[in-house]
Design a protein around this motif. Structure first.
Motif, PDB file in Angstrom:
ATOM      1  N   VAL A 159      -9.849 -14.238   5.408  1.00 42.31           N
ATOM      2  CA  VAL A 159      -9.185 -12.966   5.712  1.00 42.31           C
ATOM      3  C   VAL A 159      -8.034 -12.753   4.738  1.00 42.31           C
ATOM      4  N   LYS A 160      -7.939 -11.531   4.196  1.00 41.92           N
ATOM      5  CA  LYS A 160      -6.832 -11.152   3.322  1.00 41.92           C
ATOM      6  C   LYS A 160      -5.969 -10.144   4.054  1.00 41.92           C
ATOM      7  N   GLN A 161      -4.663 -10.233   3.840  1.00 40.30           N
ATOM      8  CA  GLN A 161      -3.729  -9.323   4.493  1.00 40.30           C
ATOM      9  C   GLN A 161      -3.125  -8.390   3.465  1.00 40.30           C
ATOM     10  N   SER A 162      -3.106  -7.089   3.784  1.00 37.22           N
ATOM     11  CA  SER A 162      -2.474  -6.123   2.883  1.00 37.22           C
ATOM     12  C   SER A 162      -0.986  -6.056   3.199  1.00 37.22           C
ATOM     13  N   GLY A 163      -0.245  -5.418   2.313  1.00 37.45           N
ATOM     14  CA  GLY A 163       1.152  -5.154   2.601  1.00 37.45           C
ATOM     15  C   GLY A 163       1.255  -3.999   3.587  1.00 37.45           C
ATOM     16  N   LYS A 164       2.456  -3.694   4.034  1.00 35.79           N
ATOM     17  CA  LYS A 164       2.656  -2.567   4.940  1.00 35.79           C
ATOM     18  C   LYS A 164       2.433  -1.257   4.201  1.00 35.79           C
ATOM     19  N   VAL A 165       1.837  -0.302   4.881  1.00 25.49           N
ATOM     20  CA  VAL A 165       1.656   1.026   4.313  1.00 25.49           C
ATOM     21  C   VAL A 165       3.003   1.731   4.376  1.00 25.49           C
ATOM     22  N   VAL A 210     -10.621   1.311   0.863  1.00 22.98           N
ATOM     23  CA  VAL A 210     -10.368   1.478   2.291  1.00 22.98           C
ATOM     24  C   VAL A 210      -9.388   2.645   2.409  1.00 22.98           C
ATOM     25  N   ARG A 211      -9.797   3.701   3.105  1.00 23.62           N
ATOM     26  CA  ARG A 211      -9.005   4.933   3.157  1.00 23.62           C
ATOM     27  C   ARG A 211      -8.445   5.198   4.548  1.00 23.62           C
ATOM     28  N   LYS A 212      -7.583   6.189   4.626  1.00 24.54           N
ATOM     29  CA  LYS A 212      -6.985   6.658   5.882  1.00 24.54           C
ATOM     30  C   LYS A 212      -6.254   5.547   6.632  1.00 24.54           C
ATOM     31  N   LEU A 213      -5.403   4.836   5.916  1.00 24.21           N
ATOM     32  CA  LEU A 213      -4.613   3.777   6.539  1.00 24.21           C
ATOM     33  C   LEU A 213      -3.364   4.376   7.183  1.00 24.21           C
ATOM     34  N   ALA A 214      -2.969   3.847   8.307  1.00 29.81           N
ATOM     35  CA  ALA A 214      -1.823   4.377   9.059  1.00 29.81           C
ATOM     36  C   ALA A 214      -0.501   3.857   8.489  1.00 29.81           C
ATOM     37  N   LYS A 215       0.493   4.723   8.449  1.00 29.39           N
ATOM     38  CA  LYS A 215       1.817   4.375   7.936  1.00 29.39           C
ATOM     39  C   LYS A 215       2.468   3.310   8.817  1.00 29.39           C
ATOM     40  N   GLY A 216       3.094   2.314   8.177  1.00 29.50           N
ATOM     41  CA  GLY A 216       3.831   1.283   8.893  1.00 29.50           C
ATOM     42  C   GLY A 216       2.983   0.134   9.413  1.00 29.50           C
ATOM     43  N   LYS A 217       1.694   0.134   9.139  1.00 30.40           N
ATOM     44  CA  LYS A 217       0.794  -0.918   9.641  1.00 30.40           C
ATOM     45  C   LYS A 217       0.392  -1.861   8.511  1.00 30.40           C
ATOM     46  N   LYS A 218       0.106  -3.111   8.872  1.00 30.39           N
ATOM     47  CA  LYS A 218      -0.508  -4.074   7.958  1.00 30.39           C
ATOM     48  C   LYS A 218      -1.983  -4.152   8.318  1.00 30.39           C
ATOM     49  N   TYR A 219      -2.824  -4.389   7.325  1.00 36.87           N
ATOM     50  CA  TYR A 219      -4.257  -4.466   7.572  1.00 36.87           C
ATOM     51  C   TYR A 219      -4.800  -5.818   7.147  1.00 36.87           C
ATOM     52  N   TYR A 220      -5.826  -6.262   7.853  1.00 38.64           N
ATOM     53  CA  TYR A 220      -6.522  -7.510   7.562  1.00 38.64           C
ATOM     54  C   TYR A 220      -7.943  -7.145   7.178  1.00 38.64           C
ATOM     55  N   VAL A 240       0.846  -1.186   0.000  1.00 37.55           N
ATOM     56  CA  VAL A 240       0.000   0.000   0.000  1.00 37.55           C
ATOM     57  C   VAL A 240       0.884   1.238   0.000  1.00 37.55           C
ATOM     58  N   ASP A 241       0.686   2.120  -0.977  1.00 37.59           N
ATOM     59  CA  ASP A 241       1.463   3.352  -1.052  1.00 37.59           C
ATOM     60  C   ASP A 241       0.685   4.491  -0.418  1.00 37.59           C
ATOM     61  N   MET A 242       1.403   5.313   0.309  1.00 36.12           N
ATOM     62  CA  MET A 242       0.794   6.434   1.002  1.00 36.12           C
ATOM     63  C   MET A 242       1.015   7.686   0.172  1.00 36.12           C
ATOM     64  N   ASP A 243      -0.058   8.281  -0.329  1.00 35.67           N
ATOM     65  CA  ASP A 243       0.026   9.520  -1.091  1.00 35.67           C
ATOM     66  C   ASP A 243      -0.255  10.684  -0.159  1.00 35.67           C
ATOM     67  N   ALA A 244       0.733  11.538   0.036  1.00 31.62           N
ATOM     68  CA  ALA A 244       0.611  12.705   0.922  1.00 31.62           C
ATOM     69  C   ALA A 244       0.104  12.266   2.284  1.00 31.62           C
ATOM     70  N   MET A 245      -1.112  12.638   2.656  1.00 30.11           N
ATOM     71  CA  MET A 245      -1.653  12.326   3.981  1.00 30.11           C
ATOM     72  C   MET A 245      -2.577  11.109   3.959  1.00 30.11           C
ATOM     73  N   CYS A 246      -2.845  10.555   2.791  1.00 32.77           N
ATOM     74  CA  CYS A 246      -3.880   9.516   2.713  1.00 32.77           C
ATOM     75  C   CYS A 246      -3.371   8.251   2.024  1.00 32.77           C
ATOM     76  N   ALA A 247      -3.451   7.137   2.700  1.00 28.14           N
ATOM     77  CA  ALA A 247      -3.133   5.844   2.091  1.00 28.14           C
ATOM     78  C   ALA A 247      -4.444   5.100   1.905  1.00 28.14           C
ATOM     79  N   TRP A 248      -4.553   4.322   0.840  1.00 31.93           N
ATOM     80  CA  TRP A 248      -5.795   3.584   0.601  1.00 31.93           C
ATOM     81  C   TRP A 248      -5.500   2.229  -0.015  1.00 31.93           C
ATOM     82  N   GLN A 249      -6.457   1.340   0.100  1.00 34.50           N
ATOM     83  CA  GLN A 249      -6.363  -0.022  -0.446  1.00 34.50           C
ATOM     84  C   GLN A 249      -7.676  -0.333  -1.136  1.00 34.50           C
ATOM     85  N   LYS A 250      -7.629  -0.694  -2.412  1.00 38.86           N
ATOM     86  CA  LYS A 250      -8.849  -1.057  -3.126  1.00 38.86           C
ATOM     87  C   LYS A 250      -9.131  -2.539  -2.919  1.00 38.86           C
ATOM     88  N   VAL A 251     -10.368  -2.858  -2.545  1.00 41.64           N
ATOM     89  CA  VAL A 251     -10.799  -4.228  -2.300  1.00 41.64           C
ATOM     90  C   VAL A 251     -11.903  -4.553  -3.299  1.00 41.64           C
TER      91      VAL A 251
END
Length: 116
Positions: free
Chosen positions: A107-113, A72-82, A20-31
Motif C-alpha cells: 500500500v502506498k500513501q499519498s500526501g494530503k490534498v 486517480v481523480r476527484k480527490l477530496a480536500k484535506g484527505k490522505k489516500y491509500y 496532491v494539489d487541488m486545481d479548481a474543483m478537481c484534485a488528482w494523483q498519478k499512479v
C-alpha cells in the motif's frame, strides 16, 4: 482448483506529486507501476482508510496489461489516500469466464490534498 502463477504484484507502484494539489474543483494523483506480462489486466483500489473499508474504497478495473499508469481523480480536500494494485488473469471454469486475482501490492500513501 486453480492456482496463480505469481504470488505478489511484481513491482512497486509509484505516486507522483507527493503532496496532491487541488486545481479548481478537481484534485488528482498519478499512479504508475511496472508492466506484468503474465496478467490480462489490473485492479486498482484507492481509499481514505488504511484497511480499505468497502464504504470508503473505490475500485478501478484496467483491462489492458499494457497500461502502466492511471490518474486517480476527484480527490477530496484535506484527505490522505491509500492506493494498491493487483493483476488478474481471465480463465474459464466449467465454461464460464472468471477472473483469477493475484495478491495486492504494498500500500502506498499519498500526501494530503490541499489547495494550490
Amino acid at each position: 482448483m486453480y492456482y496463480l502463477i505469481w504470488e505478489r504484484f511484481p513491482g512497486e507502484i509509484t505516486l507522483h506529486n507527493p503532496v496532491v494539489d487541488m486545481d479548481a474543483m478537481c484534485a488528482w494523483q498519478k499512479v504508475t507501476w511496472k508492466k506484468d506480462t503474465k496478467g490480462a489486466g489490473y485492479e486498482l483500489q484507492y481509499s481514505t482508510t488504511k484497511n480499505f473499508v468497502k464504504k470508503s474504497t473505490i475500485t478501478v478495473n484496467i483491462s489492458k496489461n499494457k497500461t502502466t499508469s492511471y490518474k486517480v481523480r476527484k480527490l477530496a480536500k484535506g484527505k490522505k489516500y491509500y492506493i494498491r494494485i493487483r493483476t488478474y488473469q481471465n480463465v474459464k471454469v466449467n465454461g464460464k469466464a472468471k477472473k483469477l486475482y493475484g495478491d495486492w501490492s504494498a500500500v502506498k500513501q499519498s500526501g494530503k490534498v490541499r489547495k494550490k
